[in-house]
Write an enzyme that holds these catalytic residues in place. Structure first.
Site, mmCIF file in Angstrom:
data_model
loop_
_atom_site.group_PDB
_atom_site.id
_atom_site.type_symbol
_atom_site.label_atom_id
_atom_site.label_comp_id
_atom_site.label_asym_id
_atom_site.label_seq_id
_atom_site.Cartn_x
_atom_site.Cartn_y
_atom_site.Cartn_z
ATOM 1 N N HIS A 27 -0.997 -10.862 6.442
ATOM 2 C CA HIS A 27 -0.938 -10.440 5.287
ATOM 3 C C HIS A 27 -0.737 -11.683 4.183
ATOM 4 O O HIS A 27 -0.302 -12.567 4.537
ATOM 5 C CB HIS A 27 0.245 -9.522 5.167
ATOM 6 C CG HIS A 27 0.368 -8.669 3.862
ATOM 7 N ND1 HIS A 27 1.125 -9.002 2.856
ATOM 8 C CD2 HIS A 27 0.141 -7.242 3.794
ATOM 9 C CE1 HIS A 27 0.655 -8.058 1.957
ATOM 10 N NE2 HIS A 27 0.378 -6.997 2.433
ATOM 11 N N ASP A 87 3.842 5.652 -1.468
ATOM 12 C CA ASP A 87 5.169 5.272 -1.698
ATOM 13 C C ASP A 87 5.066 3.891 -2.030
ATOM 14 O O ASP A 87 6.306 3.239 -2.092
ATOM 15 C CB ASP A 87 5.912 5.384 -0.317
ATOM 16 C CG ASP A 87 5.186 4.540 0.932
ATOM 17 O OD1 ASP A 87 4.125 3.715 0.631
ATOM 18 O OD2 ASP A 87 5.552 4.495 2.073
ATOM 19 N N GLU A 124 -0.062 12.363 0.456
ATOM 20 C CA GLU A 124 0.755 11.991 1.301
ATOM 21 C C GLU A 124 2.163 12.041 0.987
ATOM 22 O O GLU A 124 3.098 11.238 1.142
ATOM 23 C CB GLU A 124 0.421 10.238 1.877
ATOM 24 C CG GLU A 124 0.831 10.051 3.313
ATOM 25 C CD GLU A 124 0.796 8.600 3.649
ATOM 26 O OE1 GLU A 124 1.377 8.003 2.771
ATOM 27 O OE2 GLU A 124 -0.255 8.140 4.442
ATOM 28 N N HIS A 181 3.876 -6.662 7.860
ATOM 29 C CA HIS A 181 4.281 -6.932 6.171
ATOM 30 C C HIS A 181 5.580 -6.236 5.802
ATOM 31 O O HIS A 181 5.714 -6.684 4.534
ATOM 32 C CB HIS A 181 2.921 -6.618 5.517
ATOM 33 C CG HIS A 181 3.072 -5.016 5.292
ATOM 34 N ND1 HIS A 181 3.816 -4.413 4.405
ATOM 35 C CD2 HIS A 181 2.320 -4.081 6.001
ATOM 36 C CE1 HIS A 181 3.208 -3.026 4.420
ATOM 37 N NE2 HIS A 181 2.443 -2.871 5.488
ATOM 38 N N ARG A 221 8.767 -5.378 3.907
ATOM 39 C CA ARG A 221 9.755 -6.142 3.253
ATOM 40 C C ARG A 221 10.989 -6.283 3.987
ATOM 41 O O ARG A 221 12.063 -7.089 4.048
ATOM 42 C CB ARG A 221 9.868 -5.638 1.880
ATOM 43 C CG ARG A 221 8.715 -5.988 0.778
ATOM 44 C CD ARG A 221 8.927 -5.145 -0.507
ATOM 45 N NE ARG A 221 8.060 -5.762 -1.417
ATOM 46 C CZ ARG A 221 7.917 -6.826 -2.278
ATOM 47 N NH1 ARG A 221 8.911 -7.452 -2.540
ATOM 48 N NH2 ARG A 221 7.050 -7.530 -3.076
ATOM 49 N N GLU A 264 10.119 1.704 -0.010
ATOM 50 C CA GLU A 264 9.265 2.943 -0.029
ATOM 51 C C GLU A 264 9.706 4.121 0.157
ATOM 52 O O GLU A 264 9.369 5.338 -0.356
ATOM 53 C CB GLU A 264 8.166 2.589 0.985
ATOM 54 C CG GLU A 264 7.255 1.611 0.722
ATOM 55 C CD GLU A 264 7.877 0.260 1.058
ATOM 56 O OE1 GLU A 264 8.820 -0.059 1.552
ATOM 57 O OE2 GLU A 264 6.971 -0.747 0.954
#
Ligand code: UD1
Ligand code: UDP
Length: 383
Positions: A247, A97, A119, A214, A216, A133
């Site tokens: 990250h 994604d 996936e 991490h 967003r 995503e």
């Protein structure tokens, strides 16, 4: 004629999840594999390629510091178009994604090159979470020709969206193939972090809580809440070491170092290569994460995992799924983590190894289906 496969990945999780497939394909007599790294990630990707002993055939090297989604997408679209023109694959493989996944699929679609989506089918139903995503995954699902969902639930999502059943095959998640491979390799070589490495600072016998984050959609307020929860937990449990590989996104890195950098029992380290990270997961007593991959790996290692997100596209099907979804609410994170630390009976409910996301044979199923697909294409051409 061999099947000409172009595998495209660009970020750490895609590379980890594609690596075992690449290793198998490179030894397959009927497949010619071309590995294209978009370089959406740089250091974090290089370490994966190295850990799995892979070599990329081309690196589009697109990453810039603090990249925006639109500038990243623009560079990817142009550079992938050139790469497809040069190699002219029979099929493109994308994973999951990310911006790399969707743009690689979109660019292939524009060139009438079929795409297989690994996936596939994970959905939260909320376009804002995970952002962006969820949209990348749905859009890829519309354009792809073959769909490899990891679970029955993901398969059902695709069926509900009208994907023809004979274009879908449930494979399990390739991350379990990668995890088992790395776990075996660590075991056979009796591997542990070398003296002087970040993880060598972890005392034998000390309880470890591992943290990663991490997403967003959690940047800003969400991360501040997560850091406040970690400060609280570190103060309550001074004997526990909280290990956090941070990250490299500056919007994550800077806030985490600013808020947690001075806590005595919080160890902030650089992102770990996959070998070190699997060792660390195995060493941990409890894992707190917003990572999809880690959420899939933890149960296979028998590690309780608190998911630092409000929704998940990865239901494990276990009755306690909801209890483990703690979001970015400081109090909820502290409450659930404390319960797991303080109550051995409660802890044991979540620490039995089980593998709802895969059995370690996903890559074989994907290759088998691709070979059938190639055979059918050949028959169609002859007809
Ligand atoms: C991306 C994916 C996300 C995936 C995550 C895995 C998208 C939209 N998001 O998010 O789905 O879960 O990767 O980690 O595709 N950076 C470096 N070096 C690196 C990697 C990143 O410095 O090796 C920094 C750069 O400043 C970069 C920033 O991190 O601009 C953000 O990277 P990006 O790939 O855009 O987003 P992620 O948040 O990593
Ligand atoms: N991982 C790693 N080193 C780290 C943190 C994570 O190798 O320091 C691995 C982890 O085992 C998992 C994958 O990276 O397989 C998850 O990547 P990430 O959290 O970046 O992305 P997501 O899974 O959320 O898409």
């Amino acid at each position: 004629m061999n099947l000409k496969v172009m595998m495209v990945f660009g970020t750490r999780p895609e590379a980890i999840k594609m690596a075992p497939l690449a290793r198998l394909m490179l030894n397959h007599p009927d497949i010619d594999l071309h590995i294209c790294s978009t370089g959406q990630h740089r250091e974090m990707l290089a370490s994966v390629i190295d850990a799995f002993g892979l070599q990329v055939n081309e690196d589009l090297n697109v990453m810039t510091k603090n990249q925006t989604l639109n500038s990243l997408s623009q560079h990817l679209l142009e550079k992938l178009d050139d790469a497809y023109a040069r190699y002219n694959p029979d099929i493109v493989l994308v994973h999951g994604d990310t911006t790399t996944s969707f743009i690689a699929c979109f660019a292939a679609f524009h060139r009438h090159i079929p795409v297989a989506h690994i996936e596939a089918g994970l959905r939260t139903g909320d376009l804002q979470s995970p952002w962006p995503e969820e949209a990348n995954r749905r859009l890829t699902g519309v354009l792809a020709d073959l769909h490899f969902p990891p679970t029955d639930a993901a398969h059902q999502n695709l069926i509900n969206e009208g994907v023809p059943p004979d274009h879908i095959i449930v494979t399990g998640n390739t991350v379990i193939d990668a995890l088992l491979w790395m776990k075996d390799s660590l075991k056979h070589t009796n591997w542990s972090p070398s003296a002087g490495s970040d993880l060598a600072q972890i005392d034998q016998g000390r309880k470890v809580v591992l943290i990663t984050g991490h997403r967003r959609e959690s940047l800003g307020h969400g991360f501040e809440q997560i850091c406040l929860a970690l400060c609280d937990l570190a103060a309550r449990y001074p004997d526990i070491l909280f290990v956090y590989p941070v990250h490299l996104n500056p919007q994550v890195h800077d806030v985490v170092h600013h808020m947690l950098g001075k806590q005595a029992n919080i160890l902030l380290v650089a992102p770990q290569d996959y070998r070190h990270f699997v060792w660390l997961m195995n060493r941990a007593f409890l894992i707190l994460t917003d990572s999809g991959g880690v959420q899939e790996e933890a149960p296979a290692l028998g590690k309780p995992v608190l998911v630092l997100r409000n929704v998940t596209e990865r239901p494990s099907g276990q009755p306690d799924d909801q209890a483990m979804l703690v979001g970015t609410d400081k109090d909820k994170i502290v409450r659930q983590a404390s319960r797991l630390i303080d109550d051995p009976d409660y802890y044991s409910r979540f620490s039995k190894p089980h593998s709802p996301f895969g059995d370690g044979h996903a890559c074989e199923r994907i290759i088998e289906r691709l070979c059938v697909w190639k055979h059918m294409q050949t028959l169609d051409k002859c007809a």
